[in-house]
Design a protein around this motif. Structure first.
Motif, mmCIF file in Angstrom:
data_model
loop_
_atom_site.group_PDB
_atom_site.id
_atom_site.type_symbol
_atom_site.label_atom_id
_atom_site.label_comp_id
_atom_site.label_asym_id
_atom_site.label_seq_id
_atom_site.Cartn_x
_atom_site.Cartn_y
_atom_site.Cartn_z
ATOM 1 N N ILE A 125 0.959 -1.146 0.122
ATOM 2 C CA ILE A 125 0.048 -0.092 -0.087
ATOM 3 C C ILE A 125 0.927 1.503 0.023
ATOM 4 O O ILE A 125 0.695 2.216 -0.644
ATOM 5 C CB ILE A 125 -0.938 -0.002 1.122
ATOM 6 N N ALA A 126 1.880 1.156 0.788
ATOM 7 C CA ALA A 126 2.849 2.383 0.716
ATOM 8 C C ALA A 126 3.506 2.508 -0.438
ATOM 9 O O ALA A 126 3.620 3.730 -1.008
ATOM 10 C CB ALA A 126 3.783 2.127 2.111
ATOM 11 N N THR A 127 3.829 1.583 -1.276
ATOM 12 C CA THR A 127 4.506 1.658 -2.607
ATOM 13 C C THR A 127 3.397 2.181 -3.510
ATOM 14 O O THR A 127 3.683 3.123 -4.451
ATOM 15 C CB THR A 127 4.914 0.416 -2.827
ATOM 16 N N ILE A 128 2.219 1.725 -3.359
ATOM 17 C CA ILE A 128 1.052 2.326 -4.468
ATOM 18 C C ILE A 128 0.978 3.612 -4.194
ATOM 19 O O ILE A 128 0.959 4.383 -5.109
ATOM 20 C CB ILE A 128 -0.143 1.562 -4.022
ATOM 21 N N ALA A 132 1.880 6.826 -6.714
ATOM 22 C CA ALA A 132 0.667 7.743 -7.013
ATOM 23 C C ALA A 132 1.107 9.407 -6.974
ATOM 24 O O ALA A 132 0.912 10.102 -7.799
ATOM 25 C CB ALA A 132 -0.345 7.477 -6.235
ATOM 26 N N VAL A 133 1.812 9.576 -5.866
ATOM 27 C CA VAL A 133 2.475 10.672 -5.626
ATOM 28 C C VAL A 133 3.291 11.197 -6.862
ATOM 29 O O VAL A 133 3.478 12.390 -7.403
ATOM 30 C CB VAL A 133 3.363 10.872 -4.308
ATOM 31 N N SER A 134 4.305 10.249 -7.142
ATOM 32 C CA SER A 134 5.307 10.492 -8.511
ATOM 33 C C SER A 134 4.370 10.728 -9.594
ATOM 34 O O SER A 134 4.885 11.750 -10.545
ATOM 35 C CB SER A 134 6.188 9.058 -8.440
ATOM 36 N N LYS A 198 -0.117 -0.123 -14.002
ATOM 37 C CA LYS A 198 -0.244 1.503 -13.913
ATOM 38 C C LYS A 198 0.003 1.801 -12.401
ATOM 39 O O LYS A 198 0.553 2.943 -12.121
ATOM 40 C CB LYS A 198 -1.772 1.863 -14.332
ATOM 41 N N TYR A 199 -0.424 1.125 -11.487
ATOM 42 C CA TYR A 199 -0.576 1.551 -10.173
ATOM 43 C C TYR A 199 0.999 1.386 -9.623
ATOM 44 O O TYR A 199 1.391 1.935 -8.487
ATOM 45 C CB TYR A 199 -1.512 0.608 -9.135
ATOM 46 N N PHE A 200 1.851 0.789 -10.167
ATOM 47 C CA PHE A 200 3.328 0.578 -9.467
ATOM 48 C C PHE A 200 4.341 1.273 -10.583
ATOM 49 O O PHE A 200 5.528 1.057 -10.386
ATOM 50 C CB PHE A 200 3.461 -1.035 -9.479
#
Length: 218
Positions: A125-128, A132-134, A198-200
């Motif tokens: 979850i933290a990686t996702i 997303a911020v990036s 997409k999410y990663f």
């Protein structure tokens, strides 16, 4: 500066439009077209472009890429990335600590399973969230670049060429974690793979970036 006077002049003028000091400019010998920016604040800004970018892109396209990187510096995206990555790492460590604490504390099986699930899911979850911020920062830098240059076509065309060249180049089979962790710095992820979801991904899909650029007011 003596070797690339036109590029230095172009970056200097764009930086003035962006309202930041002219960053230090470096040229990488990489043949693949790409660029990145770093520096925790505008006074410490650095922009690096590859030789491939200078060789393969037109002047307006190089201008669009340079403006995108200047936008990252203006928005302090390197600092934000570092903070987000640190928080994500801390959360993952806390999740692992919670698991081992429950293990040595002799918790019952149900609580152990819950702690294990928490340890596995939390870093994902933290990686996702970090990715997303990036991606949000990439959208924002694209929009800022259009406003700085007053031109949508230059950046749009540049992104299409860079993306096409990255796909055409042979996949890099032995990319280290250190290299991959810096992928978010580039205007286009040089280590992207078709299987990456997409999410990663550190960068939005090309189609979404082009749509965002097209909807940005000049």
């Amino acid at each position: 500066k003596q070797e690339y006077p036109e590029l230095h002049d172009k970056v200097g003028k764009l930086a003035k439009k962006a309202g930041i000091p002219k960053p230090r400019l470096y040229i990488s010998s990489m043949k693949v077209p790409n660029a990145f920016a770093t520096g925790r604040n505008p006074d410490k800004g650095v922009v690096c472009v590859t030789q491939g970018l200078l060789d393969q892109l037109e002047k307006d396209e190089v201008k669009g890429v340079a403006a995108h990187e200047l936008a990252h510096i203006k928005n302090r995206d390197t600092l934000i990335n570092a903070v987000v990555a640190t928080v994500a790492g801390a959360v993952a460590m806390l999740a692992e600590l919670a698991f081992w604490s429950s293990l040595f504390a002799g918790e019952d099986e149900g609580e152990m399973v819950s702690a294990l699930a928490f340890m596995i899911v939390t870093p994902i979850i933290a990686t996702i969230i970090r990715m997303a911020v990036s991606r949000t920062m990439e959208f924002r830098a694209d929009s800022e670049a259009v406003k700085i240059t007053g031109n949508r076509e230059g950046l749009s065309s540049a992104l299409q060429k860079i993306s096409s060249e990255n796909k055409r180049s042979k996949p890099q089979k032995h990319v280290s974690k250190v290299q991959e962790s810096g992928a978010n710095l580039f205007i286009e992820n040089p280590f992207s793979a078709d299987k990456m979801t997409k999410y990663f991904s550190t960068h939005p899909p090309l189609e979404e970036r082009l749509e965002n650029i097209g909807s940005t007011e000049v």
